[in-house]
Design an enzyme around this catalytic site. Sequence first.
Site, short mmCIF file in Angstrom:
data_model
loop_
_atom_site.label_atom_id
_atom_site.label_comp_id
_atom_site.label_asym_id
_atom_site.label_seq_id
_atom_site.Cartn_x
_atom_site.Cartn_y
_atom_site.Cartn_z
N ASP A 398 1.99 -3.48 -7.69
CA ASP A 398 1.26 -3.08 -6.55
C ASP A 398 2.35 -2.59 -5.35
OD1 ASP A 398 -0.79 -2.24 -5.11
OD2 ASP A 398 -1.20 -4.33 -4.42
N GLU A 401 4.65 2.58 -4.01
CA GLU A 401 4.85 3.94 -3.60
C GLU A 401 6.16 4.11 -3.09
OE1 GLU A 401 2.18 1.87 -3.06
OE2 GLU A 401 1.17 2.81 -4.64
N ASP A 485 -7.15 1.77 -4.81
CA ASP A 485 -8.36 1.14 -3.85
C ASP A 485 -9.37 2.28 -3.60
OD1 ASP A 485 -6.60 -1.06 -3.62
OD2 ASP A 485 -5.97 -0.56 -1.50
O1 MIG Z 1 -2.67 -3.80 1.06
O2 MIG Z 1 -2.70 -7.19 -3.07
O3 MIG Z 1 -4.49 -1.50 -4.60
O4 MIG Z 1 -5.67 -3.76 -5.82
O5 MIG Z 1 -5.82 -6.04 -4.26
C1 MIG Z 1 -3.61 -4.06 0.15
C2 MIG Z 1 -3.88 -6.83 -2.41
C3 MIG Z 1 -2.93 -4.68 -1.30
C4 MIG Z 1 -3.80 -3.04 -2.85
C5 MIG Z 1 -4.11 -2.96 -4.31
C6 MIG Z 1 -5.18 -4.00 -4.21
C7 MIG Z 1 -4.92 -5.40 -3.96
C8 MIG Z 1 -4.47 -5.41 -2.75
N1 MIG Z 1 -3.17 -4.39 -2.59
#
Ligand code: MIG
Length: 832
Positions: A398, A401, A485
Amino acid sequence: MVFPSDVTALEGPARFHWDGQDLQAHLPGGFTLSVQPWSAQVVRVVLTPPGARPTVDWALAAGRDGFDRPAPGHVEEDASGAWLRLAGGLEVYASRHPPALRFQADGHPKPLAADDPQQPVGVRGRSLWLAKELPPQARCLGLGEKVGWLDRRGRRWLFWNRDVTPHLPDSDPLYVSIPLLLVEQQGCFYGLFFPNTHRQHLDLGATREDRLLWWADGGVLDYFLIAGPDLPRVVERYTRLTGRMPLPPRWALGFHQSRWGYRTAGEVEEVAGRFRELGVPCDALYLDIDYMDGYRVFTWHPARFPDPAGLVERLHRQGFRVVTIVDPGVKAEPGYRVYEEGRLRDAFCRDRNGEEFRGRVWPGTTVWPDFARAEVRRWWADQHQALLAAGVDGIWNDMNEPANFLEGTVTGTLERTVVHGPDAERPPDQRRPAEHDEVHNVYGLLMSQAAFEAQLRLRPGRRPFVLTRSGFAGIQRYAAVWTGDNSSWWEHLAMSIPQLLNLGLSGVPLVGADVGGFSGDCSPELLVRWTQLGAFVPLFRNHSSRESRRQEVWQFGPQALEVCRAFVQLRYRLLPYLYSLMWEAACTGAPPMRPLFWHYPQDPTAYRVQDAFLLGPYLLVAPVLQPQAAFRAVYLPDGEWVHWFRGEPAWGPGPAVVPTPLEEMPLFQRAGSPIPMGPAAQHTAQLAGDGRLAVRVALPRRRWEGEFSLELYEDDGESLAYTEGEFALRRLTVRLEGPGRLLVEAGPRHGRFRPARGAWDLVLEGAPGSPSGVWWQGQAVAPARQGLAVLDEALRTEAASPAWYHDGERARVVVRLPETPESVQLRVEWAG
Ligand code: MIG
């Protein structure tokens, strides 16, 4: 004029050079144009400004040598320009003034991908520009993960990976950049793929209706023209270029449950227990950032997750796999092992002044590994031991980017001044340091590569599973992608269809959106409809934010639970079909989730359907996308289609209006087609050693014509033995030979894997009565005296000879056939 006024159009060359391999030209101002045939159908075009360096081909699976056999070509030149003709393939015409290219290929409307005849290429500072004709009827597909509709035309798109929520109709870009454009004209397709990793822009008829404009904020003008003419071949060639998804473990195709907010091991086990107690099949549980100690990657929270190995082991015993999140941001904290080790190895990104680049994410002040260096990827991969040693089955990447929360970083990512690389795994001419601008879009790709290789190396013999939020072209080589999200909105349920379809066409077959929506509170009805859709989407994961109400299928009352359970169960029964489709994707790039025009390219209406899709060739999935819908319209392409639940036939091409009670979804099977199905299961581990198989054929009511086949692929679902021949592959064919006449053929079984069954069932739904005759290998077979209970008994024992039974009440004929490696034929007839 097509370019903005501050873009300078480039002048053409005095001469072209043909060295037997590439067509080259020097343009005034020090620009070099090169047309490089990679195969008869794929040509790379590169325009290089003076002193510029070539694209670092992070997107590509192999270099030119490894791509394909080069097609012999020859060149003719006259005063106007040069023709490059590739044997058995593309023809490229390069005009001299201005330097415009256009292409021709057999089967395509001519010419294709033609440059603007006045202003084909231009320059503005560091950015190069390209203009191509976009004929009025052409459709634009692909571009990977973006919001909006199936056809991308009429908008300007940006390729720059970004952490963004909510996803509004004009939110662009999102997390993944795949600069692959698929252009359709009169049922013919070609691809334009731009491997430049800098920030890129694509204007698809927004500025000028009949022009495509491309420009990038750095690097060279670089694209591959991929000829078709049919879509599967374009995708096949594109994925030969950027690589294909390796076959995922079978459990990845089961149902997955996740939530940001499972804060303790106990809570996770409670969720696990509920699934089994309620009989809702589930294969994977995800641990979001709360399993970590203060959000330090590769740690476990000592109090809330005191015994990770014990937890994972207990979950494994109940048939769950465990997937842990891994973010790229490393807490910059003296004494924290990962930080200290990384510093010793100089693993973290530095800015232009050589200082460690710092930002802020979940753990507070953060540094980021430089994944653009092979040795850093390797070091990062090693860190996964902290998770894999505890038995963790997959990695969820996650924030890659990469996202940066630091106020003042307007872009929400690393500063442009950050320096990356060089990447020792690249060929020498691509091994150089690069600024963040160039690496940004591939940061998530390179991180996923590390997570993938970690599993291959530290857990040999098992297939890796990586789920990533960010990526670039080629991400399918390493990871599945989810669309980030989204929100618990009906609009996002509907949007997920064109979004996932275009991702699939862009080379990424294992994709999904958070079922139920991530942000906001889901309603019972929305959860049911989303679970119904999810059951037919390759990656089927319910996930939600800690800010939202709990979203497991049992949180919404008994009716919602019951319907969701039924659809999750159906998903599991369809696994042999889905798994075969995934195998096809691994071989050819064809996504399992397909727009209607994939199979019906000559049907103009098929291009206008974005509220339904095909799962493989034979299932038409038309989810309910609005609350309280009593009916929905479904467009049926040519052929007879049978409602999965109601057994009612409908005929295309044309629309059907279908009732949509909550417990049903419009799902149609193409009449005559074989759909391989397995037994119901609580999780896929139950299927190891259980090869029970029922091939479901929905019989036509009227159209007893056509031939329908499918490659049935099976293996152990888990190991890499399939790469050494441990698989079973056979072609199932159903031939409708005329009214009431059916021939079923199972071709010879290839591969060394022996499916664990002694017999398999052919289930003919919608039988017009008891057959007048059944023949097995030409020998008449008498009906069984007792009924055959589908999939429930006897199948594990050897069936030496076939048997059949007509169930009049269900209008069904079941034929039980011995499992043999040889090719077999079964004929069924109904007289009159
Ligand atoms: O700033 O890890 O898209 O699936 O649950 C949020 C917490 C960070 C974004 C991800 C989401 C995840 C969440 N993350």
